[in-house]
Design a protein around this motif. Structure first.
Motif, PDB file in Angstrom:
ATOM      1  N   ILE B 182      38.899  40.565  47.616  1.00 64.08           N
ATOM      2  CA  ILE B 182      37.758  41.186  48.373  1.00 64.08           C
ATOM      3  C   ILE B 182      37.054  41.825  47.007  1.00 64.08           C
ATOM      4  CG2 ILE B 182      38.701  43.298  49.578  1.00 64.08           C
ATOM      5  CD1 ILE B 182      37.279  40.015  51.819  1.00 64.08           C
ATOM      6  N   TRP B 183      37.710  42.093  46.507  1.00 57.75           N
ATOM      7  CA  TRP B 183      36.802  43.282  45.602  1.00 57.75           C
ATOM      8  C   TRP B 183      36.629  42.910  44.840  1.00 57.75           C
ATOM      9  CZ3 TRP B 183      39.257  41.996  40.774  1.00 57.75           C
ATOM     10  CH2 TRP B 183      39.727  41.628  40.796  1.00 57.75           C
ATOM     11  N   MET B 184      36.255  40.726  44.928  1.00 56.36           N
ATOM     12  CA  MET B 184      35.764  39.716  43.619  1.00 56.36           C
ATOM     13  C   MET B 184      34.718  38.912  44.979  1.00 56.36           C
ATOM     14  SD  MET B 184      35.206  39.513  40.617  1.00 56.36           S
ATOM     15  CE  MET B 184      34.479  38.225  40.434  1.00 56.36           C
ATOM     16  N   PRO B 185      33.446  39.574  44.930  1.00 52.69           N
ATOM     17  CA  PRO B 185      32.835  38.614  45.339  1.00 52.69           C
ATOM     18  C   PRO B 185      32.542  37.704  45.147  1.00 52.69           C
ATOM     19  CG  PRO B 185      31.869  40.410  45.748  1.00 52.69           C
ATOM     20  CD  PRO B 185      33.108  40.232  44.867  1.00 52.69           C
ATOM     21  N   ILE B 186      31.753  37.567  43.500  1.00 52.57           N
ATOM     22  CA  ILE B 186      30.709  36.998  42.989  1.00 52.57           C
ATOM     23  C   ILE B 186      30.744  35.160  43.135  1.00 52.57           C
ATOM     24  CG2 ILE B 186      29.793  36.454  40.965  1.00 52.57           C
ATOM     25  CD1 ILE B 186      30.810  39.550  40.398  1.00 52.57           C
ATOM     26  N   PRO B 187      31.861  35.030  43.508  1.00 54.05           N
ATOM     27  CA  PRO B 187      32.389  33.531  43.401  1.00 54.05           C
ATOM     28  C   PRO B 187      31.428  33.101  45.051  1.00 54.05           C
ATOM     29  CG  PRO B 187      33.464  33.692  42.589  1.00 54.05           C
ATOM     30  CD  PRO B 187      33.530  35.335  42.939  1.00 54.05           C
ATOM     31  N   SER B 188      31.990  33.732  45.961  1.00 52.02           N
ATOM     32  CA  SER B 188      31.767  33.222  46.950  1.00 52.02           C
ATOM     33  C   SER B 188      30.501  33.234  47.354  1.00 52.02           C
ATOM     34  CB  SER B 188      32.394  33.750  48.325  1.00 52.02           C
ATOM     35  OG  SER B 188      32.227  35.044  48.250  1.00 52.02           O
ATOM     36  N   VAL B 189      29.634  34.355  46.712  1.00 51.23           N
ATOM     37  CA  VAL B 189      28.667  34.925  47.353  1.00 51.23           C
ATOM     38  C   VAL B 189      27.339  33.616  46.500  1.00 51.23           C
ATOM     39  CG1 VAL B 189      26.238  36.545  46.491  1.00 51.23           C
ATOM     40  CG2 VAL B 189      28.456  37.021  46.862  1.00 51.23           C
ATOM     41  N   LEU B 190      28.170  33.084  45.172  1.00 48.08           N
ATOM     42  CA  LEU B 190      26.773  32.122  44.479  1.00 48.08           C
ATOM     43  C   LEU B 190      27.534  31.438  44.856  1.00 48.08           C
ATOM     44  CD1 LEU B 190      28.168  32.845  40.454  1.00 48.08           C
ATOM     45  CD2 LEU B 190      25.883  33.413  41.156  1.00 48.08           C
ATOM     46  N   TRP B 191      28.214  31.121  45.913  1.00 49.14           N
ATOM     47  CA  TRP B 191      28.318  29.590  45.761  1.00 49.14           C
ATOM     48  C   TRP B 191      27.790  29.156  47.766  1.00 49.14           C
ATOM     49  CZ3 TRP B 191      28.875  24.655  45.485  1.00 49.14           C
ATOM     50  CH2 TRP B 191      29.256  23.725  46.398  1.00 49.14           C
ATOM     51  N   LEU B 192      27.270  30.462  47.992  1.00 47.83           N
ATOM     52  CA  LEU B 192      26.849  30.958  49.363  1.00 47.83           C
ATOM     53  C   LEU B 192      25.034  30.082  49.158  1.00 47.83           C
ATOM     54  CD1 LEU B 192      27.462  31.695  51.902  1.00 47.83           C
ATOM     55  CD2 LEU B 192      26.608  33.958  51.902  1.00 47.83           C
TER      56      LEU B 192
END
Lengths: 167, 225
Positions: B182-192
């Motif tokens: 949960i402290w590594m949100p960058i990939p999912s934000v980028l994918w979003l």
């Protein structure tokens, strides 16, 4: 996971309904508004053109009228001048005639006065001569000689200008 | 979080429906209708603010449609507009947590693709008559096989392209959230963010291809290049 079922039909219907609603409530009003505005602009432009044409026509008309009025005014001025000069001429002629008449009247008056004066002088002269003759007669002169003397005297008088007589 | 690929179904009148897809479709429809209503209510003769944007969009769409399909295709403009707005809203709806795209269901995409293709053929026959049917047999009758494959491929490519893109996007969102702490949100934000882009592009592609297919059927013969 990939299962085709009646949802397919439902989705087609759903979309057709959506398209119908959007067409009726969103697309049509916008298109109608655009058309209305286009018509309005066209109308305004047409009207502006017609107005400009009308204005041009009116301008030409007014120019023609103005020119006509100018000609008329010039005519009126010319006529007035002509009439004024005619009147002046007429008046001058009348005044001339009057003066002439007055002069004639004055001349006649003078003539008459002179005649009168001559008449008067002559009578006076005769009286004076008679008086002088009486005195001569009193000195016992011949009657015929006396007559001749008087007549001569009077004749002498007639010959000369009365005005030059030192009375 | 529901299981990926497992759909809630309801049975009605002997038919099976994917309940979630239907609900999301109705939500999408509601959003689209609300946006359109907000955008087009209170239209004035002298446009101000938002009305300018709406009018520009509508006249741009009309220009596009009439340049692609000719004057006869202008009645399809609201259809095209609805298609694009529906697909765009659908694709983006799935990016909101707890919601899903109606377009992650093959029923939706195939339904729309079939609708477009059926519309193409109906309009083609209606507007061009026998000439439209004859053009499948040109230049030689043998070509009817290739033409038939092409016509069958149209709805399949249309629907699977959209379906695959959207479903993959949503699956990957879930997977990325599960894979990454949960402290590594960058990939999912980028994918979003990328999914937003993909959703727009896919909606655009679907709409443009539909327009191209429809143009083929509607365009007058002398206008064909």
């Amino acid at each position: 996971m990939i299962d085709i079922n009646a949802t397919l039909i439902a989705q087609i219907l759903n979309f057709l309904i959506l398209a119908g609603i959007l067409r009726a409530f969103a697309y049509k009003p916008v298109v109608r508004m655009l058309k209305a505005r286009q018509d309005r602009i066209q109308e305004s432009l047409d009207k502006a053109d017609a107005d400009a044409e009308e204005a041009d026509k009116l301008l030409a008309e007014y120019k023609a009228k103005l020119a006509e009025a100018n000609v008329k005014a010039e005519n009126i001025v010319l006529m007035a001048e002509k009439r004024a000069s005619e009147e002046r001429e007429a008046k001058r002629a009348e005044v001339k005639r009057e003066i002439e008449q007055m002069r004639k009247a004055a001349k006649a008056e003078i003539e008459r006065e002179r005649e009168h004066a001559v008449q008067q002088l002559r009578a006076e002269m005769i009286t004076l001569s008679m008086a002088a003759a009486g005195k001569i007669v009193a000195k016992n002169m011949d009657k015929s000689e006396n007559e001749a003397l008087i007549t001569d005297f009077v004749k002498e008088l007639d010959k000369d200008k009365i005005g030059d007589l030192p009375c | 979080m529901h299981e990926i690929g497992v759909r809630e179904v309801v049975h009605f009148a002997g038919l099976t429906f994917n309940w979630e897809t239907l609900c999301m479709t109705w939500l999408t429809m509601a959003i689209v209708i609300l946006i359109s209503w907000l955008a087009t209510r209170n239209l004035k003769m002298i446009p101000t603010g938002w009305q300018n944007v709406v009018e520009i969009l509508v006249s741009w769409l009309d220009t596009q449609v009439s340049s692609m399909m000719g004057k006869r295709g202008l009645f399809l403009a609201p259809f095209i507009m609805s298609l694009f707005m529906f697909l765009l809203t659908s694709n983006w709806l799935g990016l909101i947590p707890t919601l899903s795209s109606p377009t992650n269901d093959l029923n939706t995409t195939l339904g729309l693709a079939l609708l477009v293709v059926v519309l193409v053929h109906v309009l083609g026959v209606h507007m061009k008559g026998g000439h439209y049917i004859a053009h499948f047999f040109k230049p030689t009758p043998v070509f009817v096989i290739i033409n038939a494959i092409e016509e069958i491929a149209k709805p399949i490519t249309l629907s699977f392209r959209l379906f695959g893109n959207i479903l993959a996007g949503e699956i990957l969102i879930i997977i990325l959230l599960k894979l990454m702490p949960i402290w590594m949100p960058i990939p999912s934000v980028l994918w979003l963010a990328f999914s937003i882009f993909v959703g727009g592009v896919q909606a655009f592609i679907f709409t443009m291809l539909s327009m191209a297919y429809l143009a083929n059927a509607v365009k007058e013969d002398e206008e064909e290049s």
